[in-house]
Scaffold this active site. Structure first.
Site, PDB file in Angstrom:
ATOM      1  N   LYS A 246       0.866  -1.185   0.000  1.00 13.50           N
ATOM      2  CA  LYS A 246       0.000   0.000   0.000  1.00 13.50           C
ATOM      3  C   LYS A 246       0.902   1.235   0.000  1.00 13.50           C
ATOM      4  O   LYS A 246       1.545   1.547   0.994  1.00 13.50           O
ATOM      5  CB  LYS A 246      -0.923   0.012   1.222  1.00 13.50           C
ATOM      6  CG  LYS A 246      -1.939   1.164   1.173  1.00 13.50           C
ATOM      7  CD  LYS A 246      -2.942   1.069   2.309  1.00 13.50           C
ATOM      8  CE  LYS A 246      -4.160   1.965   2.092  1.00 13.50           C
ATOM      9  NZ  LYS A 246      -3.871   3.385   2.027  1.00 13.50           N
ATOM     10  N   ARG A 251      -3.825   8.848  -5.244  1.00 10.94           N
ATOM     11  CA  ARG A 251      -4.479   8.013  -6.258  1.00 10.94           C
ATOM     12  C   ARG A 251      -4.553   8.772  -7.576  1.00 10.94           C
ATOM     13  O   ARG A 251      -4.950   9.942  -7.602  1.00 10.94           O
ATOM     14  CB  ARG A 251      -5.895   7.677  -5.759  1.00 10.94           C
ATOM     15  CG  ARG A 251      -6.695   6.753  -6.656  1.00 10.94           C
ATOM     16  CD  ARG A 251      -6.397   5.332  -6.293  1.00 10.94           C
ATOM     17  NE  ARG A 251      -7.198   4.361  -7.021  1.00 10.94           N
ATOM     18  CZ  ARG A 251      -8.204   3.676  -6.481  1.00 10.94           C
ATOM     19  NH1 ARG A 251      -8.580   3.888  -5.227  1.00 10.94           N
ATOM     20  NH2 ARG A 251      -8.851   2.776  -7.184  1.00 10.94           N
ATOM     21  N   ARG A 266      -8.500  11.215  -7.228  1.00 16.86           N
ATOM     22  CA  ARG A 266      -9.640  10.420  -6.788  1.00 16.86           C
ATOM     23  C   ARG A 266     -10.907  11.260  -6.696  1.00 16.86           C
ATOM     24  O   ARG A 266     -11.988  10.768  -6.953  1.00 16.86           O
ATOM     25  CB  ARG A 266      -9.289   9.811  -5.432  1.00 16.86           C
ATOM     26  CG  ARG A 266     -10.434   9.135  -4.810  1.00 16.86           C
ATOM     27  CD  ARG A 266      -9.995   8.434  -3.556  1.00 16.86           C
ATOM     28  NE  ARG A 266     -11.086   8.474  -2.620  1.00 16.86           N
ATOM     29  CZ  ARG A 266     -11.014   8.056  -1.393  1.00 16.86           C
ATOM     30  NH1 ARG A 266      -9.882   7.588  -0.920  1.00 16.86           N
ATOM     31  NH2 ARG A 266     -12.040   8.100  -0.612  1.00 16.86           N
ATOM     32  N   GLU A 295      -1.201   4.611  -7.988  1.00 14.07           N
ATOM     33  CA  GLU A 295      -0.859   5.539  -6.902  1.00 14.07           C
ATOM     34  C   GLU A 295       0.430   6.261  -7.275  1.00 14.07           C
ATOM     35  O   GLU A 295       1.446   5.628  -7.549  1.00 14.07           O
ATOM     36  CB  GLU A 295      -0.684   4.730  -5.604  1.00 14.07           C
ATOM     37  CG  GLU A 295      -0.482   5.555  -4.367  1.00 14.07           C
ATOM     38  CD  GLU A 295      -1.796   5.955  -3.657  1.00 14.07           C
ATOM     39  OE1 GLU A 295      -2.898   5.768  -4.239  1.00 14.07           O
ATOM     40  OE2 GLU A 295      -1.703   6.478  -2.540  1.00 14.07           O
ATOM     41  N   PHE A 335      -1.778  -0.269 -10.532  1.00 12.73           N
ATOM     42  CA  PHE A 335      -2.298  -1.531 -10.008  1.00 12.73           C
ATOM     43  C   PHE A 335      -3.574  -1.982 -10.712  1.00 12.73           C
ATOM     44  O   PHE A 335      -4.182  -2.968 -10.338  1.00 12.73           O
ATOM     45  CB  PHE A 335      -2.472  -1.496  -8.494  1.00 12.73           C
ATOM     46  CG  PHE A 335      -3.177  -0.283  -7.955  1.00 12.73           C
ATOM     47  CD1 PHE A 335      -4.516  -0.080  -8.179  1.00 12.73           C
ATOM     48  CD2 PHE A 335      -2.466   0.661  -7.206  1.00 12.73           C
ATOM     49  CE1 PHE A 335      -5.168   1.019  -7.675  1.00 12.73           C
ATOM     50  CE2 PHE A 335      -3.118   1.783  -6.699  1.00 12.73           C
ATOM     51  CZ  PHE A 335      -4.475   1.957  -6.941  1.00 12.73           C
ATOM     52  N   ARG A 410     -16.971   0.417  -2.237  1.00 14.59           N
ATOM     53  CA  ARG A 410     -16.034   0.054  -1.187  1.00 14.59           C
ATOM     54  C   ARG A 410     -16.520  -1.277  -0.660  1.00 14.59           C
ATOM     55  O   ARG A 410     -17.560  -1.346  -0.007  1.00 14.59           O
ATOM     56  CB  ARG A 410     -16.052   1.117  -0.079  1.00 14.59           C
ATOM     57  CG  ARG A 410     -14.948   0.934   0.969  1.00 14.59           C
ATOM     58  CD  ARG A 410     -15.139   1.866   2.138  1.00 14.59           C
ATOM     59  NE  ARG A 410     -14.830   3.261   1.881  1.00 14.59           N
ATOM     60  CZ  ARG A 410     -13.599   3.769   1.816  1.00 14.59           C
ATOM     61  NH1 ARG A 410     -12.551   2.985   1.996  1.00 14.59           N
ATOM     62  NH2 ARG A 410     -13.416   5.050   1.583  1.00 14.59           N
ATOM     63  N   LYS A 416      -7.686  -3.160   3.023  1.00 14.60           N
ATOM     64  CA  LYS A 416      -6.387  -2.589   3.406  1.00 14.60           C
ATOM     65  C   LYS A 416      -6.002  -3.018   4.815  1.00 14.60           C
ATOM     66  O   LYS A 416      -6.849  -3.129   5.699  1.00 14.60           O
ATOM     67  CB  LYS A 416      -6.423  -1.067   3.290  1.00 14.60           C
ATOM     68  CG  LYS A 416      -7.505  -0.396   4.091  1.00 14.60           C
ATOM     69  CD  LYS A 416      -7.531   1.109   3.829  1.00 14.60           C
ATOM     70  CE  LYS A 416      -8.746   1.730   4.491  1.00 14.60           C
ATOM     71  NZ  LYS A 416      -8.917   3.144   4.240  1.00 14.60           N
TER      72      LYS A 416
HETATM   73  P1  ATP Z   1      -6.334   5.618   3.241  1.00 17.67           P
HETATM   74  O1  ATP Z   1      -6.578   6.934   3.935  1.00 17.67           O
HETATM   75  O2  ATP Z   1      -6.152   4.446   4.153  1.00 17.67           O
HETATM   76  O3  ATP Z   1      -5.323   5.683   2.140  1.00 17.67           O
HETATM   77  P2  ATP Z   1      -8.509   5.975   1.513  1.00 17.67           P
HETATM   78  O4  ATP Z   1      -9.804   6.343   2.118  1.00 17.67           O
HETATM   79  O5  ATP Z   1      -7.705   7.026   0.849  1.00 17.67           O
HETATM   80  O6  ATP Z   1      -7.670   5.235   2.587  1.00 17.67           O
HETATM   81  P3  ATP Z   1      -9.158   3.389   0.633  1.00 17.67           P
HETATM   82  O7  ATP Z   1      -9.992   2.948  -0.471  1.00 17.67           O
HETATM   83  O8  ATP Z   1      -9.709   3.188   1.979  1.00 17.67           O
HETATM   84  O9  ATP Z   1      -8.761   4.899   0.401  1.00 17.67           O
HETATM   85  O10 ATP Z   1      -7.745   2.669   0.548  1.00 17.67           O
HETATM   86  C1  ATP Z   1      -7.221   2.393  -0.700  1.00 17.67           C
HETATM   87  C2  ATP Z   1      -6.327   3.512  -1.140  1.00 17.67           C
HETATM   88  O11 ATP Z   1      -4.984   3.132  -0.994  1.00 17.67           O
HETATM   89  C3  ATP Z   1      -6.513   3.775  -2.611  1.00 17.67           C
HETATM   90  O12 ATP Z   1      -7.480   4.778  -2.834  1.00 17.67           O
HETATM   91  C4  ATP Z   1      -5.130   4.201  -3.082  1.00 17.67           C
HETATM   92  O13 ATP Z   1      -5.028   5.600  -3.045  1.00 17.67           O
HETATM   93  C5  ATP Z   1      -4.197   3.632  -2.037  1.00 17.67           C
HETATM   94  N1  ATP Z   1      -3.343   2.526  -2.532  1.00 17.67           N
HETATM   95  C6  ATP Z   1      -2.009   2.432  -2.358  1.00 17.67           C
HETATM   96  N2  ATP Z   1      -1.516   1.305  -2.869  1.00 17.67           N
HETATM   97  C7  ATP Z   1      -2.559   0.626  -3.406  1.00 17.67           C
HETATM   98  C8  ATP Z   1      -2.683  -0.624  -4.090  1.00 17.67           C
HETATM   99  N3  ATP Z   1      -1.647  -1.413  -4.313  1.00 17.67           N
HETATM  100  N4  ATP Z   1      -3.924  -0.988  -4.509  1.00 17.67           N
HETATM  101  C9  ATP Z   1      -4.994  -0.208  -4.271  1.00 17.67           C
HETATM  102  N5  ATP Z   1      -4.943   0.979  -3.636  1.00 17.67           N
HETATM  103  C10 ATP Z   1      -3.735   1.401  -3.193  1.00 17.67           C
END
Ligand code: ATP
Length: 577
Positions: A246, A251, A266, A295, A335, A410, A416
């Site tokens: 991660k 994003r 995003r 990312e 990814f 989601r 995660k």
């Molecule tokens: P967080 O604040 O934990 O990053 P979030 O609310 O931004 O969470 P989530 O959908 O909960 O977003 O967590 C996935 C996020 O992690 C994705 O939106 C992306 O930005 C990031 N990310 C990093 N590496 C990866 C990966 N290998 N695959 C998918 N998402 C990834």
């Protein structure tokens, strides 16, 4: 529909304090509009001229608007400025000065087209051109319309209408209930353009909306990840998984259409110019059309190290872009792939999509494939998680190898796992600031004593309170909060905010903060998760960890559904089955 009719609706929408009323009023407005009008109308009620992902801003500055008002109503600019000082809202100033405004009936479509012309004026003499065009428009409308026109031009229309509310209103207008929301939402997840969806729905109905396809150049709503507390829970729930690092960056969705490349964040901002190395790298790929998901992260090739999120975030800037790109070059770990040479790939199993990613970006030194390990072993997953953390990454994301890409969802296709494994709550939550209380003692100096914060109820497009925040901020940050809050202050509780508590000052839901807490507890005082007489949820010992920047809008905050799930996970850990 005329501008003055629209303005009457804008007044009604502005004074509504109930979300249901908001939906009904909007539906009524929609029922009065034709298929040609509904698209511009949909943008205008959100204070826009085009969909969010198109970088067209009306954004006239205060100085220019003052000059335009002066010109329109033949009043000296310093008098306009004085009046502004007294009334505090240039919209009200324009309404007052145009007291004998025109009664001509300007169609909404014409106003929209002329605002687009103003937004598009560029180059030498464009400031004068914008002023004159805007002055001419102001002169042509009645006082109430002048008020709204000015607010739109300044980017300060304060209706607080979220995307789900627009979708509900469209459904409501046609069927009298929300039954078509899933169809409309599905199209919205694929196309991200509410105006287009409204127009398609009005002119062609449900079938045409269903037929709206994934298209290069229109961002797709991002698939998001669920949370689980630890590797055991992941393997128990998902079985065989694909594990990826991660990356703690930003994003990006990269769209390539021949030599035209666009990079979207995003929440649909355009990063094409800011993240120019990604744009250039994508332009060099062989395929004609592509949509890639990944990312972006600042990466030091010399040190072979990922840099902290704050450094990546510092690349979101309007000035000094080239210098910043030299100092902090970005790479993007790709990814996912959603589209290639005319073919929508979102229905393919994840494993197949990932194999295509490798093929498409092979040889690039900027677009890099995110590695995966496939496993159904708790030990291997734990080791991979720890490895990732030791490399300075946030943790891992695990994915179901056979899952399709579900735009805007989601769910447990992606989960995660992060580094915070101690304490009851093993992850931070993102909260929206909804109001504040005046401070006592030392805090009085900052004018803010405690903040009222909430989570997003995505189903109902509302914000529900979950906690007051008083710790974690430095003196400088309290001052910064006060400064931001001043701009977001509103007189009454916004229609989309659901709260039992009444703060001293209500805020327009906009600022997102990252918060750590010890646990989630039931609470009768908060509305997050509250159903009937059942209590809602509150956070115990919350502290602010960071301000979220432009990558998270209020609707990207943690949702009520996620909080309910975290609460269940916490209870299971306390009382193992
Ligand atoms: P967080 O604040 O934990 O990053 P979030 O609310 O931004 O969470 P989530 O959908 O909960 O977003 O967590 C996935 C996020 O992690 C994705 O939106 C992306 O930005 C990031 N990310 C990093 N590496 C990866 C990966 N290998 N695959 C998918 N998402 C990834």
């Amino acid at each position: 529909m005329t501008v003055s009719e629209l303005s009457t609706y804008l007044d009604r929408l502005e004074s509504t304090s109930s979300r249901n009323e908001l939906v009904k009023t909007l539906a009524e407005l929609y029922l009065k509009s034709s298929p040609v009008e509904i698209q511009p109308l949909t943008y205008l009620i959100q204070g826009r001229l085009v969909p969010f992902f198109e970088p067209v801003e009306i954004g006239l500055g205060e100085k220019l608007v003052i000059a335009a008002i002066a010109q329109a109503f033949a009043t000296p600019a310093d008098e306009v400025a004085k009046l502004f000082g007294r009334l505090g809202d240039l919209g009200l100033v324009a309404a007052k000065l145009s007291a004998h405004g025109s009664s001509a009936e300007l169609p909404v479509t014409e106003m929209h087209a002329r605002l687009l012309e103003i937004a598009g004026a560029a180059g030498a003499g464009s400031v004068e051109k914008k002023r004159s065009l805007f002055a001419a428009l102001l002169k042509q409308v009645d006082p109430n319309s002048a008020k709204h026109l000015v607010r739109i031009a300044l980017g300060r229309l304060r209706l607080g209408i979220g995307d789900p509310t627009v979708l509900d209103a469209l459904s409501f207008a046609r069927t009298g209930d929300r039954s078509l929301r899933p169809v409309l939402e599905g199209a919205y997840n694929r196309a991200s353009d509410l105006g287009l969806i409204a127009k398609t729905f009005w002119s062609g109905g449900e079938d045409d909306v269903n037929a709206l396809k994934v298209t290069v150049g229109r961002p797709i709503r991002s698939q998001l990840a669920e949370r689980l507390p630890n590797p055991e829970a992941v393997i128990k729930k998902l079985g065989l998984v694909a594990v990826q690092p991660k990356y703690d960056g930003i994003r990006v969705q990269i769209h390539k259409n021949g030599s035209v490349v666009r990079v979207f964040s995003r929440n649909l901002e355009d990063y094409t110019v800011m993240f120019s190395e990604l744009t250039t790298a994508a332009r060099g790929l062989k395929d004609e059309t592509l949509i890639l998901d990944g990312e972006a992260i600042a990466y030091s090739k010399e040190l072979e190290e990922y840099l902290p999120f704050q450094l990546t975030a510092s690349r979101r800037r309007q000035h000094g872009i080239e210098q910043a790109a030299l100092e902090l070059p970005l790479v993007a770990f790709v990814f996912d792939i959603l589209y290639r040479n005319g073919r929508d790939l979102t229905e393919l199993p994840y494993e197949e999509r990932l194999a295509l990613v490798d093929e498409v970006i092979a040889g690039s030194t900027v677009l890099l494939p995110a590695p995966i390990i496939k496993t159904d072993s708790v030990e291997v997953l734990t080791k991979t998680l720890l490895d990732s953390i030791s490399q300075g990454l946030e943790g891992v994301v695990v994915k179901r190898p056979e899952s399709k890409y579900q735009a805007g969802a989601r769910n447990f296709n992606w989960v995660k796992l992060k580094r915070h494994t101690s304490g009851e709550l093993n992850d931070t939550v993102d909260l929206v600031l909804l109001g504040y209380y005046f401070g006592k003692g030392k805090r009085a100096e900052f004018g803010v004593g405690a903040l009222l914060a909430g989570v997003y109820d995505a189903e109902n497009d509302r914000f529900a309170t979950i906690t007051k925040l008083g710790t974690g901020l430095s003196d400088a940050e309290w001052r910064q909060i006060r400064e931001r809050a001043d701009k977001l202050q509103v007189e009454q509780r916004p229609a989309r905010v659901d709260s039992i508590l009444v703060p001293d000052v209500w805020l327009k839901p906009e600022v997102v903060v990252e918060v750590m807490a010890d646990e989630i507890t039931p609470s009768p005082r908060h509305t997050a998760g509250k159903v009937g007489d059942e209590p809602g949820f509150a956070l115990r010992f919350p502290r602010v960890v960071s301000f979220r920047g432009a990558d998270k809008g209020p609707e990207d905050a943690t949702t009520v559904k996620e909080i309910a799930q975290l609460f269940r996970q916490q209870r299971e850990r306390k009382q193992p089955a």
